[in-house]
Design a protein around this motif. Sequence first.
Motif, PDB file in Angstrom:
ATOM      1  N   LEU A  95       0.834  -1.212   0.000  1.00  0.00           N
ATOM      2  CA  LEU A  95       0.000   0.000   0.000  1.00  0.00           C
ATOM      3  C   LEU A  95       0.863   1.254   0.000  1.00  0.00           C
ATOM      4  O   LEU A  95       0.592   2.204  -0.745  1.00  0.00           O
ATOM      5  N   ILE A  96       1.883   1.273   0.829  1.00  0.00           N
ATOM      6  CA  ILE A  96       2.753   2.451   0.938  1.00  0.00           C
ATOM      7  C   ILE A  96       3.443   2.717  -0.393  1.00  0.00           C
ATOM      8  O   ILE A  96       3.515   3.860  -0.856  1.00  0.00           O
ATOM      9  N   PHE A  97       3.952   1.661  -1.021  1.00  0.00           N
ATOM     10  CA  PHE A  97       4.706   1.834  -2.266  1.00  0.00           C
ATOM     11  C   PHE A  97       3.780   2.091  -3.460  1.00  0.00           C
ATOM     12  O   PHE A  97       3.936   3.088  -4.154  1.00  0.00           O
ATOM     13  N   PHE A  98       2.853   1.191  -3.704  1.00  0.00           N
ATOM     14  CA  PHE A  98       2.051   1.274  -4.926  1.00  0.00           C
ATOM     15  C   PHE A  98       0.869   2.230  -4.822  1.00  0.00           C
ATOM     16  O   PHE A  98       0.634   3.026  -5.718  1.00  0.00           O
ATOM     17  N   ARG A  99       0.133   2.163  -3.755  1.00  0.00           N
ATOM     18  CA  ARG A  99      -1.080   2.980  -3.652  1.00  0.00           C
ATOM     19  C   ARG A  99      -0.754   4.439  -3.336  1.00  0.00           C
ATOM     20  O   ARG A  99      -1.300   5.351  -3.938  1.00  0.00           O
ATOM     21  N   TRP A 100       0.127   4.642  -2.358  1.00  0.00           N
ATOM     22  CA  TRP A 100       0.433   6.000  -1.922  1.00  0.00           C
ATOM     23  C   TRP A 100       1.708   6.542  -2.556  1.00  0.00           C
ATOM     24  O   TRP A 100       1.999   7.728  -2.421  1.00  0.00           O
ATOM     25  N   GLN A 101       2.461   5.716  -3.223  1.00  0.00           N
ATOM     26  CA  GLN A 101       3.712   6.076  -3.893  1.00  0.00           C
ATOM     27  C   GLN A 101       4.637   6.900  -3.001  1.00  0.00           C
ATOM     28  O   GLN A 101       5.271   7.848  -3.453  1.00  0.00           O
ATOM     29  N   ALA A 102       4.705   6.512  -1.758  1.00  0.00           N
ATOM     30  CA  ALA A 102       5.635   7.118  -0.787  1.00  0.00           C
ATOM     31  C   ALA A 102       6.908   6.275  -0.832  1.00  0.00           C
ATOM     32  O   ALA A 102       7.135   5.396   0.009  1.00  0.00           O
ATOM     33  N   PHE A 103       7.739   6.531  -1.840  1.00  0.00           N
ATOM     34  CA  PHE A 103       8.875   5.664  -2.117  1.00  0.00           C
ATOM     35  C   PHE A 103       9.920   5.665  -1.002  1.00  0.00           C
ATOM     36  O   PHE A 103      10.481   4.622  -0.680  1.00  0.00           O
ATOM     37  N   GLY A 104      10.180   6.817  -0.409  1.00  0.00           N
ATOM     38  CA  GLY A 104      11.117   6.871   0.712  1.00  0.00           C
ATOM     39  C   GLY A 104      10.566   6.145   1.926  1.00  0.00           C
ATOM     40  O   GLY A 104      11.259   5.351   2.572  1.00  0.00           O
ATOM     41  N   GLY A 105       9.304   6.397   2.239  1.00  0.00           N
ATOM     42  CA  GLY A 105       8.666   5.729   3.368  1.00  0.00           C
ATOM     43  C   GLY A 105       8.572   4.229   3.154  1.00  0.00           C
ATOM     44  O   GLY A 105       8.768   3.446   4.090  1.00  0.00           O
ATOM     45  N   SER A 106       8.290   3.828   1.922  1.00  0.00           N
ATOM     46  CA  SER A 106       8.186   2.389   1.649  1.00  0.00           C
ATOM     47  C   SER A 106       9.554   1.715   1.763  1.00  0.00           C
ATOM     48  O   SER A 106       9.639   0.557   2.191  1.00  0.00           O
ATOM     49  N   PHE A 107      10.617   2.444   1.409  1.00  0.00           N
ATOM     50  CA  PHE A 107      11.955   1.869   1.574  1.00  0.00           C
ATOM     51  C   PHE A 107      12.253   1.636   3.055  1.00  0.00           C
ATOM     52  O   PHE A 107      12.730   0.563   3.436  1.00  0.00           O
ATOM     53  N   LEU A 108      11.960   2.620   3.884  1.00  0.00           N
ATOM     54  CA  LEU A 108      12.186   2.456   5.333  1.00  0.00           C
ATOM     55  C   LEU A 108      11.309   1.336   5.887  1.00  0.00           C
ATOM     56  O   LEU A 108      11.744   0.557   6.751  1.00  0.00           O
ATOM     57  N   TRP A 109      10.070   1.221   5.405  1.00  0.00           N
ATOM     58  CA  TRP A 109       9.165   0.153   5.819  1.00  0.00           C
ATOM     59  C   TRP A 109       9.733  -1.207   5.400  1.00  0.00           C
ATOM     60  O   TRP A 109       9.624  -2.190   6.124  1.00  0.00           O
ATOM     61  N   LEU A 110      10.365  -1.237   4.223  1.00  0.00           N
ATOM     62  CA  LEU A 110      10.972  -2.472   3.739  1.00  0.00           C
ATOM     63  C   LEU A 110      12.171  -2.877   4.595  1.00  0.00           C
ATOM     64  O   LEU A 110      12.413  -4.071   4.798  1.00  0.00           O
ATOM     65  N   VAL A 111      12.897  -1.897   5.095  1.00  0.00           N
ATOM     66  CA  VAL A 111      13.997  -2.200   6.016  1.00  0.00           C
ATOM     67  C   VAL A 111      13.431  -2.865   7.275  1.00  0.00           C
ATOM     68  O   VAL A 111      13.977  -3.866   7.767  1.00  0.00           O
ATOM     69  N   LEU A 148      15.537  -2.321  -5.438  1.00  0.00           N
ATOM     70  CA  LEU A 148      14.620  -1.764  -6.441  1.00  0.00           C
ATOM     71  C   LEU A 148      13.837  -0.582  -5.890  1.00  0.00           C
ATOM     72  O   LEU A 148      13.669   0.434  -6.573  1.00  0.00           O
ATOM     73  N   ASN A 149      13.366  -0.705  -4.653  1.00  0.00           N
ATOM     74  CA  ASN A 149      12.620   0.377  -4.001  1.00  0.00           C
ATOM     75  C   ASN A 149      13.508   1.602  -3.837  1.00  0.00           C
ATOM     76  O   ASN A 149      13.092   2.737  -4.121  1.00  0.00           O
ATOM     77  N   TYR A 150      14.735   1.396  -3.390  1.00  0.00           N
ATOM     78  CA  TYR A 150      15.667   2.512  -3.209  1.00  0.00           C
ATOM     79  C   TYR A 150      15.914   3.217  -4.545  1.00  0.00           C
ATOM     80  O   TYR A 150      15.924   4.450  -4.614  1.00  0.00           O
ATOM     81  N   ALA A 151      16.106   2.425  -5.604  1.00  0.00           N
ATOM     82  CA  ALA A 151      16.342   3.013  -6.931  1.00  0.00           C
ATOM     83  C   ALA A 151      15.146   3.862  -7.366  1.00  0.00           C
ATOM     84  O   ALA A 151      15.330   4.979  -7.884  1.00  0.00           O
ATOM     85  N   VAL A 152      13.936   3.373  -7.147  1.00  0.00           N
ATOM     86  CA  VAL A 152      12.737   4.145  -7.506  1.00  0.00           C
ATOM     87  C   VAL A 152      12.694   5.439  -6.706  1.00  0.00           C
ATOM     88  O   VAL A 152      12.380   6.506  -7.239  1.00  0.00           O
ATOM     89  N   TRP A 153      13.021   5.361  -5.434  1.00  0.00           N
ATOM     90  CA  TRP A 153      13.026   6.535  -4.570  1.00  0.00           C
ATOM     91  C   TRP A 153      14.007   7.588  -5.087  1.00  0.00           C
ATOM     92  O   TRP A 153      13.668   8.767  -5.189  1.00  0.00           O
ATOM     93  N   ILE A 154      15.205   7.150  -5.431  1.00  0.00           N
ATOM     94  CA  ILE A 154      16.252   8.086  -5.892  1.00  0.00           C
ATOM     95  C   ILE A 154      15.928   8.622  -7.286  1.00  0.00           C
ATOM     96  O   ILE A 154      16.166   9.805  -7.574  1.00  0.00           O
ATOM     97  N   LEU A 155      15.404   7.786  -8.155  1.00  0.00           N
ATOM     98  CA  LEU A 155      15.142   8.187  -9.543  1.00  0.00           C
ATOM     99  C   LEU A 155      13.867   9.016  -9.706  1.00  0.00           C
ATOM    100  O   LEU A 155      13.659   9.637 -10.754  1.00  0.00           O
ATOM    101  N   ASN A 156      13.014   9.016  -8.690  1.00  0.00           N
ATOM    102  CA  ASN A 156      11.731   9.738  -8.771  1.00  0.00           C
ATOM    103  C   ASN A 156      11.562  10.645  -7.550  1.00  0.00           C
ATOM    104  O   ASN A 156      10.697  10.410  -6.715  1.00  0.00           O
ATOM    105  N   PRO A 157      12.396  11.714  -7.485  1.00  0.00           N
ATOM    106  CA  PRO A 157      12.335  12.582  -6.302  1.00  0.00           C
ATOM    107  C   PRO A 157      11.014  13.345  -6.181  1.00  0.00           C
ATOM    108  O   PRO A 157      10.287  13.506  -7.096  1.00  0.00           O
TER     109      PRO A 157
END
Length: 157
Positions: A95-111, A148-157
Amino acid sequence: MKSNAWKPYVIFTALTEAVGLLAGFLTQDGLENYGSILKSALTPPAFVFPLVWTILFALMGIGAVRVWRAPPSRARTGGIRLFVLQLAVNFFWSLIFFRWQAFGGSFLWLVLLWVLIWGMILSFAKADLKAALLQIPYLLWVTFAGYLNYAVWILNP
């Protein structure tokens, strides 16, 4: 083996797969947007993700049953608790990554998810080594997903 020994495997695996299916259903709209964002060159084709997750959820369910069937112990109790907790965290990552597109938050959640999986593996190993080994592909995939999540976060500021 008892004639109904397979039932817990079906139940645990079905429930685990249902979590993945529900997450997929709730993130359908976000999946459309995912196609238009910048991604790592190492991102697999879209059809790979549901295949891999189906296998990983099945391995999670099988491992959980093996631990559930182990003799009562703190490791068994802790392993089942970590199984449920990491499954919930896994669900919300989608939900965090795909629905809300909070890429930084989803990376931390993935950690957080990675740490919980590691803890689950350690706990499973004390209750049933095979159950723990079944979780190694999951940990490796989530490690790759973290990249992959980190790359999306960095590539889509």
